[in-house]
Design a protein around this motif. Sequence first.
Motif, PDB file in Angstrom:
ATOM      1  N   PRO A   5      -2.233  -5.115   1.015  1.00 62.76           N
ATOM      2  CA  PRO A   5      -1.753  -4.683   2.645  1.00 62.76           C
ATOM      3  C   PRO A   5      -0.180  -6.406   2.999  1.00 62.76           C
ATOM      4  CG  PRO A   5      -3.539  -5.088   2.964  1.00 62.76           C
ATOM      5  CD  PRO A   5      -3.878  -4.555   1.821  1.00 62.76           C
ATOM      6  N   GLY A  51      -2.752  -3.713  10.179  1.00 68.67           N
ATOM      7  CA  GLY A  51      -3.426  -2.191  11.181  1.00 68.67           C
ATOM      8  C   GLY A  51      -4.026  -2.088  12.170  1.00 68.67           C
ATOM      9  N   ALA A  65      -5.499  -1.496   1.494  1.00 71.40           N
ATOM     10  CA  ALA A  65      -6.347  -1.825   2.003  1.00 71.40           C
ATOM     11  C   ALA A  65      -7.087  -3.115   2.961  1.00 71.40           C
ATOM     12  CB  ALA A  65      -7.318  -1.368   2.838  1.00 71.40           C
ATOM     13  N   ARG A  77      -5.335   0.500   9.065  1.00 68.55           N
ATOM     14  CA  ARG A  77      -4.233   0.186   8.175  1.00 68.55           C
ATOM     15  C   ARG A  77      -3.682   0.694   9.646  1.00 68.55           C
ATOM     16  NH1 ARG A  77      -5.160   4.496   4.346  1.00 68.55           N
ATOM     17  NH2 ARG A  77      -6.088   4.013   2.270  1.00 68.55           N
TER      18      ARG A  77
END
Length: 601
Positions: free
Chosen positions: A222, A226, A579, A601
């Motif tokens: 990522p 998130g 993640a 996320r």
Amino acid sequence: MGECKAGTVRRYGKVSLVGATKSDEQTTDAPPNGRLGAALAATAGGLALGAAGIAAYAYTHGVPPGLISDRLGPATTLLTASLVAACLTAVVILALGVRALRGPDTARAAAATLAVLAAVTAFTHLNSIPADRASSLAGPGVRPILPLMQAGWLLSTCAALALLAGSVAMGSGKRPLGVGLLPWVALGAAVAVVAGSGLSTVATRGTDRSATATAIAVPPVPTTVGDQVAYSVVARRAGWVTPAGAGFVARTDDALVAFDGATGAQRWRFPFLEFPAGCQPVTVRSTGSGPDAVVLIECRREYSEQYMGGTDPHLVALDAMTGEVLWFSDDGWYLQGRVQASPDALPVRRGDDIGSLDAHTGQKRWTRPLAEDEKCTSFGDDVTAVAHSVVVVAQCADTAALHLFDGHTGQQRDIDLRSAPGGLPEGDVQYDLVAAEGDVVAIKVDPRAGADSVLLAVDTRAGTIERVPATAYLSDVISARTGAYPGAVLQLDDRHDPAEQTGLYLVGQRKVLSANDVETQGDNIPTGLRWALVGDRLVSAMGYYDDPALLVVAPDGTVDRRPSPCGTDVGGVVTVPGALLVLCERGDGNSLWGYDVLALR
């Protein structure tokens, strides 16, 4: 009535050939139980052949594929001697069986053979020598060699007993050999095979076995932070949670488990019972994500989590994608460097020797003894690695240098730390390695008395050194010695007032980012998990002022304080394929139970 007429022949019995015609039948002068004796003698031959087969299996499978060891001599000698003796025993029993079937009385020879084999069987079961020699064969994939060997000799003894019984039953007298005895030979061999297979099954019944997986696509790492929890898993140790293969690995109480970074599903599992008896898991290394990544686990005997140390290190290498065992070793080398290791420079050490390990094969690319100026130790890790080189901190006597060794060739070059701008503190000084990322290592120069400490950032490729302002307690003994020290981000200050600026050092970029409104706490979080780099943001789950917070620091130093996914607890952070993981401490204030690993996320 009852008289024998002249010319008649008294028939005691016949040994029939399979498929024979009446004309093929031959008369013997054997007693009425001669058929039973012949069957027992043939069965004895089958048992002896089966016992030799078990010895051959133990010999060919005794040393599992992938084992790297320099102490296999006693076990190899034991297996070789057992195979040779089992084959000779089979030859003797078969020869005596053939002799008995041909007529001569072999009961005395069979009894002597039985006595010898009974003594050998008792020796293998009661004497400690076979067990001691077989004990060097331990680890993943090892067969129950000693029980198989003991079973083989027990079967050989049973074969000699059957031969003795058959010889007594047949007595003496000329008898032809017949193919009708072959089923009895096959029966004896089948009994031996079933006994060996059953013993192997019983010996491994209830054992916690490893589970493997098939390779899958690797999800992307990522680049944004998130705020939704996609899944959660439980880990026993924070420092063992690291990117590997298509996700990450984490330690439970009894196994190392790999998870899919995208879904949190368990992919493979390596139980610690696969280690030799008494060898406790100590640390883990991963060469990263992707199809070629390797996970290495180290165990030691007599290991104490409080005092560390331990003896007799063993290493196991697993394919990070599938969990299959690539190799394991018991040759005394142990892991050095960060948990997130480089495949091109994986440092290992044994006593005063260091080396670079090929993670895929377990072979040492090179080894060398430590030089005299490299033998002085600090509180942390004195041997680590950067992208392509093994790094040794040399600090004996008047030396203050980094010795760099190419991970593949071992070619050496040095960087003199005394050439640092502004000089170094005088007197008794300790050099501690506190971070490593890319080609850069961070060295804390700590006078044992007097002057303030100095933090040096060394670009090992360019050979340049710069001073970095730092006041924080940059590392701790456990983080340093287990390889869980920082990589991408190193916090430079311990601020108790969020209004003051906190320095965050991007190690690989050699850049200091100053941020306000940052206060962190969490002594149980390894220093390498206190901050993570996600895209161009720095993230920490150790934010704490009035309430725990997830801190997201922008490139300009502004801080976004978000509610912590850990609730009232602090946590560590690490980015993995699929993640951003937050490792939330779980305990009762007096003891730490473990960590809830939450995927954001």
